[in-house]
Design a protein around this motif. Structure first.
Motif, PDB file in Angstrom:
ATOM      1  N   ARG A 101       0.067 -35.576 -23.172  1.00 54.44           N
ATOM      2  CA  ARG A 101       0.764 -34.461 -22.526  1.00 54.44           C
ATOM      3  C   ARG A 101       0.118 -33.141 -22.874  1.00 54.44           C
ATOM      4  NH1 ARG A 101       7.057 -35.171 -21.886  1.00 54.44           N
ATOM      5  NH2 ARG A 101       7.064 -37.274 -21.046  1.00 54.44           N
ATOM      6  N   LEU A 102       0.272 -32.187 -21.985  1.00 56.33           N
ATOM      7  CA  LEU A 102      -0.059 -30.796 -22.308  1.00 56.33           C
ATOM      8  C   LEU A 102       1.230 -30.000 -22.184  1.00 56.33           C
ATOM      9  CD1 LEU A 102      -3.442 -30.239 -20.375  1.00 56.33           C
ATOM     10  CD2 LEU A 102      -3.124 -30.574 -22.835  1.00 56.33           C
ATOM     11  N   ASP A 103       1.377 -28.982 -23.017  1.00 56.89           N
ATOM     12  CA  ASP A 103       2.568 -28.138 -22.936  1.00 56.89           C
ATOM     13  C   ASP A 103       2.611 -27.419 -21.593  1.00 56.89           C
ATOM     14  OD1 ASP A 103       3.141 -28.844 -25.539  1.00 56.89           O
ATOM     15  OD2 ASP A 103       2.176 -27.059 -26.387  1.00 56.89           O
ATOM     16  N   GLU A 104       3.777 -26.931 -21.272  1.00 53.40           N
ATOM     17  CA  GLU A 104       3.977 -26.202 -20.001  1.00 53.40           C
ATOM     18  C   GLU A 104       2.987 -25.055 -19.854  1.00 53.40           C
ATOM     19  OE1 GLU A 104       4.978 -22.510 -18.494  1.00 53.40           O
ATOM     20  OE2 GLU A 104       5.678 -22.929 -20.544  1.00 53.40           O
ATOM     21  N   ASP A 105       2.684 -24.359 -20.970  1.00 51.16           N
ATOM     22  CA  ASP A 105       1.815 -23.181 -20.889  1.00 51.16           C
ATOM     23  C   ASP A 105       0.354 -23.502 -21.234  1.00 51.16           C
ATOM     24  OD1 ASP A 105       2.459 -23.709 -23.503  1.00 51.16           O
ATOM     25  OD2 ASP A 105       2.920 -21.654 -24.055  1.00 51.16           O
ATOM     26  N   THR A 106       0.017 -24.770 -21.376  1.00 46.83           N
ATOM     27  CA  THR A 106      -1.377 -25.165 -21.617  1.00 46.83           C
ATOM     28  C   THR A 106      -2.025 -25.542 -20.281  1.00 46.83           C
ATOM     29  OG1 THR A 106      -0.794 -26.016 -23.795  1.00 46.83           O
ATOM     30  CG2 THR A 106      -2.871 -26.780 -22.875  1.00 46.83           C
ATOM     31  N   THR A 107      -3.287 -25.163 -20.127  1.00 47.79           N
ATOM     32  CA  THR A 107      -4.013 -25.477 -18.890  1.00 47.79           C
ATOM     33  C   THR A 107      -5.130 -26.476 -19.195  1.00 47.79           C
ATOM     34  OG1 THR A 107      -5.521 -23.624 -19.277  1.00 47.79           O
ATOM     35  CG2 THR A 107      -3.588 -23.177 -17.914  1.00 47.79           C
ATOM     36  N   VAL A 132     -11.015 -31.284 -26.870  1.00 45.39           N
ATOM     37  CA  VAL A 132     -11.521 -29.929 -27.116  1.00 45.39           C
ATOM     38  C   VAL A 132     -10.503 -28.924 -26.565  1.00 45.39           C
ATOM     39  CG1 VAL A 132     -13.411 -28.329 -26.656  1.00 45.39           C
ATOM     40  CG2 VAL A 132     -13.886 -30.785 -26.898  1.00 45.39           C
ATOM     41  N   TYR A 133     -10.198 -27.924 -27.375  1.00 46.24           N
ATOM     42  CA  TYR A 133      -9.271 -26.864 -26.943  1.00 46.24           C
ATOM     43  C   TYR A 133      -9.914 -25.495 -27.119  1.00 46.24           C
ATOM     44  CZ  TYR A 133      -5.583 -30.322 -26.743  1.00 46.24           C
ATOM     45  OH  TYR A 133      -4.828 -31.418 -26.407  1.00 46.24           O
ATOM     46  N   GLU A 134      -9.735 -24.652 -26.124  1.00 49.18           N
ATOM     47  CA  GLU A 134     -10.095 -23.241 -26.249  1.00 49.18           C
ATOM     48  C   GLU A 134      -8.799 -22.493 -26.508  1.00 49.18           C
ATOM     49  OE1 GLU A 134     -13.760 -23.693 -23.081  1.00 49.18           O
ATOM     50  OE2 GLU A 134     -11.952 -22.599 -22.508  1.00 49.18           O
ATOM     51  N   TYR A 184       2.593 -33.703 -31.513  1.00 50.59           N
ATOM     52  CA  TYR A 184       3.405 -32.750 -30.747  1.00 50.59           C
ATOM     53  C   TYR A 184       3.008 -31.305 -31.062  1.00 50.59           C
ATOM     54  CZ  TYR A 184       7.769 -30.632 -29.096  1.00 50.59           C
ATOM     55  OH  TYR A 184       8.696 -29.868 -28.452  1.00 50.59           O
ATOM     56  N   HIS A 185       2.690 -30.515 -30.048  1.00 46.21           N
ATOM     57  CA  HIS A 185       2.298 -29.101 -30.220  1.00 46.21           C
ATOM     58  C   HIS A 185       1.237 -28.944 -31.319  1.00 46.21           C
ATOM     59  CE1 HIS A 185       5.375 -27.961 -27.498  1.00 46.21           C
ATOM     60  NE2 HIS A 185       6.370 -27.813 -28.330  1.00 46.21           N
ATOM     61  N   GLN A 186       0.329 -29.909 -31.396  1.00 42.64           N
ATOM     62  CA  GLN A 186      -0.559 -29.956 -32.566  1.00 42.64           C
ATOM     63  C   GLN A 186      -1.370 -28.677 -32.771  1.00 42.64           C
ATOM     64  OE1 GLN A 186      -2.847 -33.526 -33.047  1.00 42.64           O
ATOM     65  NE2 GLN A 186      -4.259 -32.580 -34.499  1.00 42.64           N
ATOM     66  N   VAL A 187      -2.019 -28.210 -31.725  1.00 44.42           N
ATOM     67  CA  VAL A 187      -2.907 -27.053 -31.916  1.00 44.42           C
ATOM     68  C   VAL A 187      -2.083 -25.814 -32.279  1.00 44.42           C
ATOM     69  CG1 VAL A 187      -4.562 -25.537 -30.758  1.00 44.42           C
ATOM     70  CG2 VAL A 187      -4.686 -28.016 -30.413  1.00 44.42           C
ATOM     71  N   LYS A 188      -0.964 -25.617 -31.585  1.00 43.21           N
ATOM     72  CA  LYS A 188      -0.140 -24.435 -31.874  1.00 43.21           C
ATOM     73  C   LYS A 188       0.361 -24.474 -33.324  1.00 43.21           C
ATOM     74  CE  LYS A 188       1.355 -23.893 -27.120  1.00 43.21           C
ATOM     75  NZ  LYS A 188       2.368 -24.249 -26.148  1.00 43.21           N
ATOM     76  N   ARG A 189       0.775 -25.673 -33.751  1.00 42.04           N
ATOM     77  CA  ARG A 189       1.299 -25.787 -35.119  1.00 42.04           C
ATOM     78  C   ARG A 189       0.184 -25.607 -36.149  1.00 42.04           C
ATOM     79  NH1 ARG A 189       3.409 -31.386 -34.827  1.00 42.04           N
ATOM     80  NH2 ARG A 189       4.368 -31.141 -36.856  1.00 42.04           N
ATOM     81  N   GLY A 200      -2.666 -18.511 -25.838  1.00 44.28           N
ATOM     82  CA  GLY A 200      -3.237 -19.145 -24.649  1.00 44.28           C
ATOM     83  C   GLY A 200      -4.001 -20.388 -25.073  1.00 44.28           C
ATOM     84  N   LEU A 201      -3.815 -21.487 -24.314  1.00 41.56           N
ATOM     85  CA  LEU A 201      -4.446 -22.747 -24.713  1.00 41.56           C
ATOM     86  C   LEU A 201      -4.969 -23.464 -23.470  1.00 41.56           C
ATOM     87  CD1 LEU A 201      -4.954 -24.494 -27.203  1.00 41.56           C
ATOM     88  CD2 LEU A 201      -2.710 -25.524 -26.888  1.00 41.56           C
ATOM     89  N   HIS A 202      -6.237 -23.864 -23.565  1.00 44.94           N
ATOM     90  CA  HIS A 202      -6.895 -24.531 -22.435  1.00 44.94           C
ATOM     91  C   HIS A 202      -7.667 -25.725 -22.977  1.00 44.94           C
ATOM     92  CE1 HIS A 202      -9.070 -24.952 -18.638  1.00 44.94           C
ATOM     93  NE2 HIS A 202     -10.202 -25.003 -19.317  1.00 44.94           N
TER      94      HIS A 202
HETATM   95  N1  URA Z   1      -1.675 -28.807 -28.741  1.00 39.38           N
HETATM   96  C1  URA Z   1      -0.674 -27.980 -28.401  1.00 39.38           C
HETATM   97  O1  URA Z   1      -0.124 -27.294 -29.248  1.00 39.38           O
HETATM   98  N2  URA Z   1      -0.292 -27.950 -27.107  1.00 39.38           N
HETATM   99  C2  URA Z   1      -0.888 -28.675 -26.128  1.00 39.38           C
HETATM  100  O2  URA Z   1      -0.523 -28.566 -24.967  1.00 39.38           O
HETATM  101  C3  URA Z   1      -1.946 -29.504 -26.508  1.00 39.38           C
HETATM  102  C4  URA Z   1      -2.327 -29.566 -27.824  1.00 39.38           C
END
Ligand code: URA
Length: 234
Positions: A101-107, A132-134, A184-189, A200-202
């Motif tokens: 999954r991607l979060d609602e605000d992730t592209t 990979v995330y920007e 869950y929300h890994q990059v944001k956390r 912003g997350l892509h």
């Molecule tokens: N990590 C996040 O926090 N959000 C995503 O949508 C994907 C990875």
């Protein structure tokens, strides 16, 4: 395979719906209308038209979407629109699911399929697929934050620190981060735990497969053999 069964397998409704569609002249195979729902049609290399729309028979559906902001990866979204609204009805009806999954605000790059083992293979953290995330951050990124993300940060409810497989600065307020889990929300956390905040997350890449630059935001396309091979190349 009987024509009505073919249409049903491709997401054109119940057998009854497909039978009616065929009997009403809505289906063409190799350019010719077939109005016998029980006609035996070879599925290999089959292309057909339903109500003037061309389709190719696929035993399993594999596709990618360039996900926009404002869509939830859920069939029953609570606060936003559903990513499934961006796919044609037959794909939704044949039961494609998003691969992770991607979060609602992730592209960015989001895969879909109706192949259960494929979903498991590419969304399981155990397989360590690099994603990979920007990241666009609220505050300037400093070296200490990068070091912390590389070394591993403690996340609530996680017993051990979670580290980025790679992390580098991308401008004043940006990071290019690679993670191999799918928490869950890994990059944001992770970024929050390192002392910054994601605004912003892509996701431009999963495994060796990159979002094609010519796929517009909000559009989907089938994955071909090359895409599937690239996905596995990393
Ligand atoms: N990590 C996040 O926090 N959000 C995503 O949508 C994907 C990875």
């Amino acid at each position: 395979m009987q024509l009505e069964r073919i249409l049903q397998s491709q997401g054109f409704g119940s057998r009854k719906d497909c039978r009616a569609l065929i009997r009403n002249g809505g289906v063409r195979v190799a350019g010719a209308e077939i109005d016998d729902p029980f006609a035996d049609v070879a599925t290999e290399g089959l292309s057909f038209e339903v109500l003037g729309e061309p389709w190719i028979y696929r035993e399993k559906a594999y596709l990618m979407l360039n996900k926009p902001v404002g869509y939830e990866c859920s069939r029953e979204p609570r606060h936003h629109r559903s990513v499934f609204a961006l796919l044609p009805d037959p794909l939704v009806r044949r039961g494609v699911q998003s691969v992770g999954r991607l979060d609602e605000d992730t592209t960015g790059l989001l895969l879909f399929t109706d192949d259960g083992p494929f979903i498991h293979r590419w969304s399981s953290g155990k397989k360590k697929t690099p994603k990979v995330y920007e990241v666009h951050t609220k505050h300037g990124v400093d070296d200490e934050q990068i070091q912390r993300l590389r070394a591993g940060v403690l996340l609530i409810d996680e017993p051990t620190p979670v580290a980025a497989a790679a992390c580098e600065r991308n401008g004043e307020c940006g990071l290019r981060l690679i993670v191999t889990e799918g928490k869950y929300h890994q990059v944001k956390r992770m970024v929050a735990a390192a002392g910054n905040r994601v605004i912003g997350l892509h996701r431009p890449q999963i495994g060796g497969l990159s979002l094609p630059p010519d796929l517009p935001v909000g559009q989907w396309r089938w994955l071909d053999e090359d895409d599937l091979a690239q996905l596995a190349q990393y």
